[in-house]
Scaffold this motif. Structure first.
Motif, PDB file in Angstrom:
ATOM      1  N   VAL A   1       0.800  -1.225   0.000  1.00 35.45           N
ATOM      2  CA  VAL A   1       0.000   0.000   0.000  1.00 35.45           C
ATOM      3  C   VAL A   1       0.835   1.278   0.000  1.00 35.45           C
ATOM      4  CG1 VAL A   1      -1.960  -1.125   1.122  1.00 35.45           C
ATOM      5  CG2 VAL A   1      -0.244   0.039   2.520  1.00 35.45           C
ATOM      6  N   GLU A   2       2.147   1.156  -0.061  1.00 33.40           N
ATOM      7  CA  GLU A   2       2.986   2.353   0.059  1.00 33.40           C
ATOM      8  C   GLU A   2       2.784   3.360  -1.060  1.00 33.40           C
ATOM      9  OE1 GLU A   2       7.197   0.719  -1.838  1.00 33.40           O
ATOM     10  OE2 GLU A   2       7.015   1.003   0.299  1.00 33.40           O
ATOM     11  N   ASP A   3       2.326   2.925  -2.239  1.00 37.54           N
ATOM     12  CA  ASP A   3       2.122   3.839  -3.355  1.00 37.54           C
ATOM     13  C   ASP A   3       0.767   4.546  -3.315  1.00 37.54           C
ATOM     14  OD1 ASP A   3       4.615   3.246  -4.383  1.00 37.54           O
ATOM     15  OD2 ASP A   3       3.866   1.639  -5.666  1.00 37.54           O
ATOM     16  N   LEU A   4      -0.095   4.138  -2.403  1.00 35.05           N
ATOM     17  CA  LEU A   4      -1.403   4.783  -2.286  1.00 35.05           C
ATOM     18  C   LEU A   4      -1.256   6.150  -1.625  1.00 35.05           C
ATOM     19  CD1 LEU A   4      -3.592   1.809  -0.988  1.00 35.05           C
ATOM     20  CD2 LEU A   4      -3.571   2.781  -3.296  1.00 35.05           C
ATOM     21  N   PRO A   5      -2.157   7.084  -1.974  1.00 38.04           N
ATOM     22  CA  PRO A   5      -2.161   8.364  -1.249  1.00 38.04           C
ATOM     23  C   PRO A   5      -2.383   8.113   0.241  1.00 38.04           C
ATOM     24  CG  PRO A   5      -3.569   8.473  -3.194  1.00 38.04           C
ATOM     25  CD  PRO A   5      -3.144   7.048  -3.049  1.00 38.04           C
TER      26      PRO A   5
ATOM     27  N   ARG B   1      -4.314   4.981   1.931  1.00 38.87           N
ATOM     28  CA  ARG B   1      -3.484   3.986   2.625  1.00 38.87           C
ATOM     29  C   ARG B   1      -4.018   3.775   4.043  1.00 38.87           C
ATOM     30  NH1 ARG B   1       1.773   6.293   3.618  1.00 38.87           N
ATOM     31  NH2 ARG B   1       1.753   6.540   1.375  1.00 38.87           N
ATOM     32  N   ALA B   2      -4.281   4.878   4.736  1.00 39.75           N
ATOM     33  CA  ALA B   2      -4.793   4.775   6.107  1.00 39.75           C
ATOM     34  C   ALA B   2      -6.149   4.059   6.117  1.00 39.75           C
ATOM     35  CB  ALA B   2      -4.911   6.164   6.738  1.00 39.75           C
ATOM     36  N   ALA B   3      -6.986   4.353   5.129  1.00 44.06           N
ATOM     37  CA  ALA B   3      -8.313   3.739   5.075  1.00 44.06           C
ATOM     38  C   ALA B   3      -8.192   2.228   4.820  1.00 44.06           C
ATOM     39  CB  ALA B   3      -9.158   4.395   3.985  1.00 44.06           C
TER      40      ALA B   3
ATOM     41  N   LEU C   1      -5.584   0.258   5.409  1.00 42.41           N
ATOM     42  CA  LEU C   1      -4.991  -0.396   6.588  1.00 42.41           C
ATOM     43  C   LEU C   1      -6.001  -0.494   7.733  1.00 42.41           C
ATOM     44  CD1 LEU C   1      -1.379   1.056   6.541  1.00 42.41           C
ATOM     45  CD2 LEU C   1      -2.099  -1.255   5.919  1.00 42.41           C
ATOM     46  N   ALA C   2      -6.775   0.561   7.926  1.00 39.66           N
ATOM     47  CA  ALA C   2      -7.761   0.543   9.010  1.00 39.66           C
ATOM     48  C   ALA C   2      -8.868  -0.485   8.730  1.00 39.66           C
ATOM     49  CB  ALA C   2      -8.367   1.920   9.198  1.00 39.66           C
ATOM     50  N   ARG C   3      -9.333  -0.541   7.492  1.00 40.30           N
ATOM     51  CA  ARG C   3     -10.457  -1.418   7.153  1.00 40.30           C
ATOM     52  C   ARG C   3     -10.029  -2.876   7.021  1.00 40.30           C
ATOM     53  NH1 ARG C   3     -15.207  -3.380   7.332  1.00 40.30           N
ATOM     54  NH2 ARG C   3     -16.218  -3.867   5.384  1.00 40.30           N
ATOM     55  N   VAL C   4      -8.902  -3.128   6.367  1.00 40.74           N
ATOM     56  CA  VAL C   4      -8.504  -4.489   6.041  1.00 40.74           C
ATOM     57  C   VAL C   4      -7.566  -5.085   7.084  1.00 40.74           C
ATOM     58  CG1 VAL C   4      -7.376  -5.936   4.309  1.00 40.74           C
ATOM     59  CG2 VAL C   4      -8.801  -4.016   3.588  1.00 40.74           C
ATOM     60  N   VAL C   5      -6.624  -4.314   7.568  1.00 38.89           N
ATOM     61  CA  VAL C   5      -5.596  -4.850   8.450  1.00 38.89           C
ATOM     62  C   VAL C   5      -5.986  -4.737   9.918  1.00 38.89           C
ATOM     63  CG1 VAL C   5      -3.183  -4.672   9.156  1.00 38.89           C
ATOM     64  CG2 VAL C   5      -3.827  -4.288   6.784  1.00 38.89           C
ATOM     65  N   GLU C   6      -6.383  -3.568  10.341  1.00 36.16           N
ATOM     66  CA  GLU C   6      -6.672  -3.345  11.752  1.00 36.16           C
ATOM     67  C   GLU C   6      -7.999  -3.977  12.109  1.00 36.16           C
ATOM     68  OE1 GLU C   6      -4.239  -2.221  13.528  1.00 36.16           O
ATOM     69  OE2 GLU C   6      -3.071  -1.587  11.833  1.00 36.16           O
TER      70      GLU C   6
END
Length: 147
Positions: A130-134, A138-140, A142-147
């Motif tokens: 996700v590093e290339d995402l704005p 990226r935060a969205a 990571l928050a939705r899928v990872v956290e």
């Protein structure tokens, strides 16, 4: 002097530490009870987490009276254990209908699953993906899928 359970539950809405104290006071008893009722450490740990999640949500509705807070908590535990058994019975019927055997994991299999999960490596891999995402996207993600 220890704060009574009923007072800890009353304070929970405005004081997170109050529920933490209630949890610390009763977690082992709930875990041991669940372990005795369901038979496995893994299931007992899951049930204990579910019991306290429900208790945290229900704490604002708790009303002291003839029922002590500990009895209220164990009532929640009994309900979660009943739910667990119903879910298990449904899964068992479906498994039998499909002719599948129940999977049983021994200590080696559980340790292997932990190694395969390698959560720190997975997190590093996800960060790269996700590093290339704005930043906001990226935060969205990571928050939705990872956290």
């Amino acid at each position: 002097m220890a704060v009574p359970d009923e007072e800890l539950l009353r304070r929970t809405a405005t004081d997170a530490e109050a529920f933490g104290a209630f949890y610390a006071r009763h977690r082992l008893a709930v875990f041991r009870y669940a372990r005795w009722r369901v038979g496995t450490v893994e299931d007992a740990a899951d049930l204990t987490a579910e019991v306290f999640a429900v208790a945290l949500q229900a704490a604002p509705r708790f009303r002291p009276g003839s029922l002590p807070a500990r009895a209220w908590l164990f009532g929640i535990a009994n309900n979660k254990i009943a739910d667990f058994r119903r879910r298990g019975a449904i899964a068992d019927r479906a498994r039998r209908r499909l002719g599948m055997e129940r999977l049983v994991f021994d200590d080696f299999a559980l340790e292997r699953a932990e190694v395969l999960a390698d959560l720190p490596a997975l997190r590093r891999e996800l960060d790269v993906l996700v590093e290339d995402l704005p930043v906001g996207e990226r935060a969205a993600v990571l928050a939705r899928v990872v956290e």
